[in-house]
Design a protein around this motif. Structure first.
Motif, PDB file in Angstrom:
ATOM      1  N   TYR A   1      11.602  57.285  63.841  1.00 51.16           N
ATOM      2  CA  TYR A   1      12.228  58.600  63.936  1.00 51.16           C
ATOM      3  C   TYR A   1      13.257  58.854  62.836  1.00 51.16           C
ATOM      4  O   TYR A   1      14.175  59.642  62.989  1.00 51.16           O
ATOM      5  N   ASN A   2      13.101  58.157  61.714  1.00 54.03           N
ATOM      6  CA  ASN A   2      13.850  58.516  60.505  1.00 54.03           C
ATOM      7  C   ASN A   2      13.152  59.734  59.903  1.00 54.03           C
ATOM      8  O   ASN A   2      12.016  59.635  59.433  1.00 54.03           O
ATOM      9  N   THR A   3      13.817  60.865  59.914  1.00 56.82           N
ATOM     10  CA  THR A   3      13.163  62.132  59.564  1.00 56.82           C
ATOM     11  C   THR A   3      12.601  62.131  58.157  1.00 56.82           C
ATOM     12  O   THR A   3      11.468  62.584  57.930  1.00 56.82           O
ATOM     13  N   LEU A   4      13.351  61.615  57.193  1.00 55.86           N
ATOM     14  CA  LEU A   4      12.894  61.650  55.808  1.00 55.86           C
ATOM     15  C   LEU A   4      11.663  60.777  55.604  1.00 55.86           C
ATOM     16  O   LEU A   4      10.724  61.165  54.887  1.00 55.86           O
ATOM     17  N   ASN A   5      11.637  59.595  56.211  1.00 51.93           N
ATOM     18  CA  ASN A   5      10.462  58.732  56.110  1.00 51.93           C
ATOM     19  C   ASN A   5       9.252  59.372  56.776  1.00 51.93           C
ATOM     20  O   ASN A   5       8.119  59.271  56.292  1.00 51.93           O
ATOM     21  N   PHE A   6       9.506  60.035  57.906  1.00 54.78           N
ATOM     22  CA  PHE A   6       8.420  60.701  58.617  1.00 54.78           C
ATOM     23  C   PHE A   6       7.849  61.845  57.781  1.00 54.78           C
ATOM     24  O   PHE A   6       6.624  61.996  57.659  1.00 54.78           O
ATOM     25  N   ILE A   7       8.736  62.657  57.179  1.00 56.03           N
ATOM     26  CA  ILE A   7       8.283  63.769  56.327  1.00 56.03           C
ATOM     27  C   ILE A   7       7.455  63.240  55.160  1.00 56.03           C
ATOM     28  O   ILE A   7       6.409  63.806  54.811  1.00 56.03           O
ATOM     29  N   ARG A   8       7.903  62.142  54.567  1.00 55.86           N
ATOM     30  CA  ARG A   8       7.169  61.566  53.428  1.00 55.86           C
ATOM     31  C   ARG A   8       5.754  61.162  53.850  1.00 55.86           C
ATOM     32  O   ARG A   8       4.782  61.408  53.134  1.00 55.86           O
ATOM     33  N   SER A   9       5.613  60.541  55.022  1.00 54.65           N
ATOM     34  CA  SER A   9       4.300  60.112  55.498  1.00 54.65           C
ATOM     35  C   SER A   9       3.383  61.304  55.747  1.00 54.65           C
ATOM     36  O   SER A   9       2.206  61.291  55.386  1.00 54.65           O
ATOM     37  N   ILE A  10       3.923  62.359  56.369  1.00 56.69           N
ATOM     38  CA  ILE A  10       3.122  63.560  56.637  1.00 56.69           C
ATOM     39  C   ILE A  10       2.711  64.223  55.321  1.00 56.69           C
ATOM     40  O   ILE A  10       1.573  64.678  55.144  1.00 56.69           O
ATOM     41  N   TRP A  11       3.644  64.249  54.362  1.00 57.79           N
ATOM     42  CA  TRP A  11       3.366  64.864  53.068  1.00 57.79           C
ATOM     43  C   TRP A  11       2.236  64.125  52.348  1.00 57.79           C
ATOM     44  O   TRP A  11       1.322  64.747  51.799  1.00 57.79           O
ATOM     45  N   LEU A  12       2.278  62.791  52.354  1.00 56.05           N
ATOM     46  CA  LEU A  12       1.247  61.998  51.700  1.00 56.05           C
ATOM     47  C   LEU A  12      -0.107  62.173  52.384  1.00 56.05           C
ATOM     48  O   LEU A  12      -1.151  62.204  51.723  1.00 56.05           O
ATOM     49  N   THR A  13      -0.087  62.295  53.712  1.00 58.19           N
ATOM     50  CA  THR A  13      -1.331  62.534  54.444  1.00 58.19           C
ATOM     51  C   THR A  13      -1.932  63.871  54.064  1.00 58.19           C
ATOM     52  O   THR A  13      -3.138  63.985  53.818  1.00 58.19           O
ATOM     53  N   LEU A  14      -1.094  64.895  54.007  1.00 58.07           N
ATOM     54  CA  LEU A  14      -1.554  66.229  53.618  1.00 58.07           C
ATOM     55  C   LEU A  14      -2.133  66.213  52.208  1.00 58.07           C
ATOM     56  O   LEU A  14      -3.214  66.762  51.955  1.00 58.07           O
ATOM     57  N   ASP A  15      -1.432  65.544  51.309  1.00 53.92           N
ATOM     58  CA  ASP A  15      -1.901  65.458  49.925  1.00 53.92           C
ATOM     59  C   ASP A  15      -3.229  64.710  49.849  1.00 53.92           C
ATOM     60  O   ASP A  15      -4.143  65.098  49.116  1.00 53.92           O
ATOM     61  N   GLY A  16      -3.354  63.646  50.661  1.00 49.73           N
ATOM     62  CA  GLY A  16      -4.597  62.878  50.670  1.00 49.73           C
ATOM     63  C   GLY A  16      -5.772  63.688  51.169  1.00 49.73           C
ATOM     64  O   GLY A  16      -6.873  63.627  50.607  1.00 49.73           O
ATOM     65  N   PHE A  17      -5.559  64.472  52.220  1.00 47.20           N
ATOM     66  CA  PHE A  17      -6.626  65.312  52.754  1.00 47.20           C
ATOM     67  C   PHE A  17      -7.096  66.346  51.737  1.00 47.20           C
ATOM     68  O   PHE A  17      -8.266  66.700  51.682  1.00 47.20           O
TER      69      PHE A  17
ATOM     70  N   PRO B   1      -3.552  73.294  59.946  1.00 47.65           N
ATOM     71  CA  PRO B   1      -2.452  74.104  60.492  1.00 47.65           C
ATOM     72  C   PRO B   1      -1.435  73.290  61.296  1.00 47.65           C
ATOM     73  O   PRO B   1      -0.227  73.543  61.220  1.00 47.65           O
ATOM     74  N   SER B   2      -1.910  72.300  62.045  1.00 50.21           N
ATOM     75  CA  SER B   2      -0.992  71.456  62.824  1.00 50.21           C
ATOM     76  C   SER B   2      -0.132  70.601  61.902  1.00 50.21           C
ATOM     77  O   SER B   2       1.061  70.379  62.160  1.00 50.21           O
ATOM     78  N   ILE B   3      -0.721  70.106  60.819  1.00 50.13           N
ATOM     79  CA  ILE B   3       0.039  69.290  59.860  1.00 50.13           C
ATOM     80  C   ILE B   3       1.070  70.154  59.143  1.00 50.13           C
ATOM     81  O   ILE B   3       2.226  69.752  58.966  1.00 50.13           O
ATOM     82  N   TYR B   4       0.661  71.356  58.720  1.00 48.59           N
ATOM     83  CA  TYR B   4       1.608  72.273  58.075  1.00 48.59           C
ATOM     84  C   TYR B   4       2.797  72.575  58.995  1.00 48.59           C
ATOM     85  O   TYR B   4       3.953  72.571  58.568  1.00 48.59           O
TER      86      TYR B   4
END
Length: 393
Positions: free
Chosen positions: A18-34, A59-62
């Motif tokens: 639940y470290n927000t910045l680490n979580f955002i980074r992971s979601i961002w990389l997933t979005l970029d990968g997709f 849409p859910s990832i965004y």
């Protein structure tokens, strides 16, 4: 949605602790990968098949990405950084379908921009939202199992809406009624293995139907702007929806009503809806199409209910803070009254129709009465060098 909830949200939030910045980074990389990985690598299907599948997932990832960025931005003291992040979040929110727009309004509400909130929520199609059910596979119950097998494969995305969820990292932009849901795990014992289980990790967030959340936001906004009739209409719509078939999380809907009526100083109705929330969970039925160990864990699910927190807050405010209610009821027979009833002369909290009801209730009331008197004496003296709110913080 199952992949998004468990493969993305739970995995990355648990990994980031639940470290927000680490979580955002992971979601961002997933979005970029997709967006950049070839179709064959992702699914083994055609590019068109993959594009259609991702169009439902993105849409859910965004929405999740925008919501967490907004939670970081809203507390940033630098206005230039704050506005830049919020503007970027807005672009992603608009790609997030109905949940994205509802969460965007939540950010505006957290920023106290109530007139902007009203404009945005009035642009949404209320009739469409009211009658379209939320698509959900959040719990392991019989009705959701049937939905997954029978309904999803023949349902158009235009006929349903996704549920709205809030992680603990988004608590700053969550309305107060939803914050209760984030902490619904309180009071339940989980060992370390159970906490790591995907069912256990699911419990550390709030999940609410889109239609219920829409009318909660509308109620809050109209109340802030003193639009009395519109506020009451929104409350009425939540009551109607909570009893209908277009709501997956009925326990949450009843808890939202408990919060609303308690905030309107109607303690009696608030407690009634908290009770209805428990009944909704107990009557849901748990699916048995699972292993024995998993079934044991799932059997705990009815305990993950914010109704217990609502009840504790209501009891505290009634008994100890002594906040008056606009609706009165007898503590013995529970008859409702619009006029003040006679109070217990000792604790000055419990109310009764007459002396007969008071005498019948005395065996139950005796210990609570003593506690309330002691608590009132303690907090009304100058012995404590801090206020109750300071104690909580």
């Amino acid at each position: 949605m199952s992949f998004f909830n468990h493969g993305i949200l739970e995995h990355y939030s648990f990994k980031a602790d639940y470290n927000t910045l680490n979580f955002i980074r992971s979601i961002w990389l997933t979005l970029d990968g997709f967006q950049h990985t070839s179709a064959n690598i992702i699914s083994g299907h055609t590019e068109r098949d993959t594009h259609n599948s991702l169009s439902l997932l993105l849409p859910s990832i965004y929405t999740c990405l925008a919501s967490n960025i907004s939670a970081v931005a809203i507390q940033n003291p630098n206005p230039q950084i704050r506005y830049f992040l919020l503007l970027g979040s807005f672009v992603y929110f608009m790609k997030g379908n109905l949940p994205g727009r509802l969460k965007f309004i939540s950010v505006l509400y957290a920023a106290e921009l109530y007139n902007d909130c009203e404009w945005w929520i009035d642009q949404l199609d209320e009739e469409y939202i009211k009658y379209n059910p939320s698509l959900c596979k959040c719990r392991y119950i019989l009705i959701d199992q049937k939905l997954a097998i029978t309904d999803i494969i023949k349902t158009s995305p235009l006929e349903v809406s996704n549920c709205v969820s809030f992680l603990p990292t988004e608590i700053l932009i969550a309305p107060d009624a939803i914050k209760y849901e984030i902490f619904r795990y309180v009071g339940i014992f989980q060992n370390e293995q159970e906490k790591k289980d995907k069912f256990g990790r699911w419990q550390y967030r709030a999940v609410v139907d889109s239609n219920i959340y829409f009318f909660l936001l509308k109620y809050l906004i109209k109340r802030k702007l003193e639009r009395v009739q519109a506020r009451e209409d929104a409350k009425h719509n939540i009551r109607i929806l909570a009893e209908g078939l277009n709501v997956r999380h009925r326990d949450v809907a009843f808890n939202v009503l408990a919060w609303i009526f308690h905030s309107d100083f109607d303690t009696y109705t608030a407690l009634s809806y908290a009770t209805e929330s428990w009944r909704a969970m107990l009557s849901a039925g748990i699916s048995h199409a699972m292993s024995e160990d998993t079934l044991k864990m799932k059997s705990k699910q009815y305990q993950y209910n914010a109704a217990k927190i609502h009840a504790l807050v209501i009891i505290y405010k009634t008994w100890f803070a002594r906040i008056p209610s606009d609706v009165y009821f007898c503590f013995q027979c529970f008859c409702k009254s619009d006029i003040k009833l006679k109070k217990c002369s000792r604790c000055k909290v419990s109310t009764y129709c007459d002396k007969q009801c008071q005498r019948k209730n005395w065996k139950i009331h005796k210990k609570t009465c003593k506690m309330a008197r002691k608590h009132h004496i303690l907090f009304s003296t100058s012995v404590l060098p801090f206020t109750f709110n300071e104690r909580i913080s």
